[in-house]
Scaffold this motif. Structure first.
Motif, PDB file in Angstrom:
ATOM      1  N   SER A  59       0.807  -1.176   0.051  1.00  0.00           N
ATOM      2  CA  SER A  59      -0.113  -0.020   0.112  1.00  0.00           C
ATOM      3  C   SER A  59       0.834   1.261   0.092  1.00  0.00           C
ATOM      4  O   SER A  59       0.475   2.487  -0.607  1.00  0.00           O
ATOM      5  N   LYS A  60       2.009   1.247   0.656  1.00  0.00           N
ATOM      6  CA  LYS A  60       2.822   2.173   0.768  1.00  0.00           C
ATOM      7  C   LYS A  60       3.695   2.529  -0.645  1.00  0.00           C
ATOM      8  O   LYS A  60       3.627   3.623  -1.125  1.00  0.00           O
ATOM      9  N   ILE A  62       2.157   1.558  -3.492  1.00  0.00           N
ATOM     10  CA  ILE A  62       0.859   2.112  -4.441  1.00  0.00           C
ATOM     11  C   ILE A  62       0.813   3.761  -4.005  1.00  0.00           C
ATOM     12  O   ILE A  62       0.638   4.534  -4.922  1.00  0.00           O
ATOM     13  N   LYS A  63       1.072   4.107  -2.982  1.00  0.00           N
ATOM     14  CA  LYS A  63       0.728   5.368  -2.547  1.00  0.00           C
ATOM     15  C   LYS A  63       2.061   6.396  -3.033  1.00  0.00           C
ATOM     16  O   LYS A  63       1.918   7.366  -3.553  1.00  0.00           O
ATOM     17  N   PHE A  64       3.216   5.906  -3.052  1.00  0.00           N
ATOM     18  CA  PHE A  64       4.205   6.522  -3.545  1.00  0.00           C
ATOM     19  C   PHE A  64       4.301   6.447  -5.054  1.00  0.00           C
ATOM     20  O   PHE A  64       4.764   7.687  -5.519  1.00  0.00           O
ATOM     21  N   ARG A  65       3.647   5.469  -5.725  1.00  0.00           N
ATOM     22  CA  ARG A  65       3.653   5.745  -7.254  1.00  0.00           C
ATOM     23  C   ARG A  65       2.624   6.596  -7.340  1.00  0.00           C
ATOM     24  O   ARG A  65       2.671   7.402  -8.582  1.00  0.00           O
ATOM     25  N   LYS A  66       1.782   6.926  -6.911  1.00  0.00           N
ATOM     26  CA  LYS A  66       0.604   7.898  -7.144  1.00  0.00           C
ATOM     27  C   LYS A  66       1.206   9.113  -6.962  1.00  0.00           C
ATOM     28  O   LYS A  66       0.880  10.110  -7.577  1.00  0.00           O
ATOM     29  N   GLU A  67       1.765   9.412  -5.804  1.00  0.00           N
ATOM     30  CA  GLU A  67       2.428  10.609  -5.409  1.00  0.00           C
ATOM     31  C   GLU A  67       3.512  11.011  -6.467  1.00  0.00           C
ATOM     32  O   GLU A  67       3.705  12.278  -6.724  1.00  0.00           O
TER      33      GLU A  67
END
Length: 113
Positions: A59-60, A62-67
Motif C-alpha cells: 500500500s505504501k 502504491i501511494k508512493f507511485r501515485k504521489e
C-alpha cells in the motif's frame, strides 16, 4: 527340544526395554510433539506478520507511485524545457527590439538634422 539356557535367558532379558526406559521414551516423544506444536504456532504467527507487513509495504508503494506520477513529472519537465526555450526566444527578440529601437532613433536623429 529347544531348551533355553540361563545365560541366553539373561541376555534376552537385558535386551528388553525396562519399564523406566519405556516411560522416558514416551515422555521424550510427548515433549518432541509439544515442541513441534509450539514451533508450528510460532511459524504461523511469523507468517501472518510477514503477510501483514507485505500488505503495508504494497500500500505504501502504491501511494508512493501515485504521489510520484511519472507522467506528471515528465509533463512538468517538458513545460520547464518549453519555458526555457521561450525565455531564450524572448531574449533574442528583446535584443532585436533594442537594436531596432536604436536604429529608429538614429534615423529620427538623422532626419532632424
Amino acid at each position: 527340544t529347544n531348551r533355553v539356557t540361563h545365560d541366553e535367558l539373561h541376555n534376552e532379558l537385558f535386551k528388553k526395554v525396562d519399564h523406566s526406559q519405556l516411560i522416558d521414551a514416551v515422555q521424550n516423544r510427548q515433549q518432541d510433539e509439544n515442541m513441534n506444536a509450539i514451533i508450528q504456532r510460532e511459524i504461523a504467527t511469523l507468517t501472518q506478520h510477514i503477510q501483514e507487513l507485505t500488505k503495508i509495504w504494497d500500500s505504501k508503494f502504491i501511494k508512493f507511485r501515485k504521489e510520484t506520477n511519472l507522467v506528471e513529472i515528465q509533463k512538468q519537465i517538458r513545460m520547464k524545457a518549453d519555458d526555457d526555450d521561450m525565455k531564450n526566444e524572448l531574449g533574442t527578440h528583446e535584443i532585436k527590439l533594442v537594436s531596432l529601437s536604436q536604429t529608429v532613433n538614429q534615423f529620427a536623429r538623422d532626419l532632424e538634422s
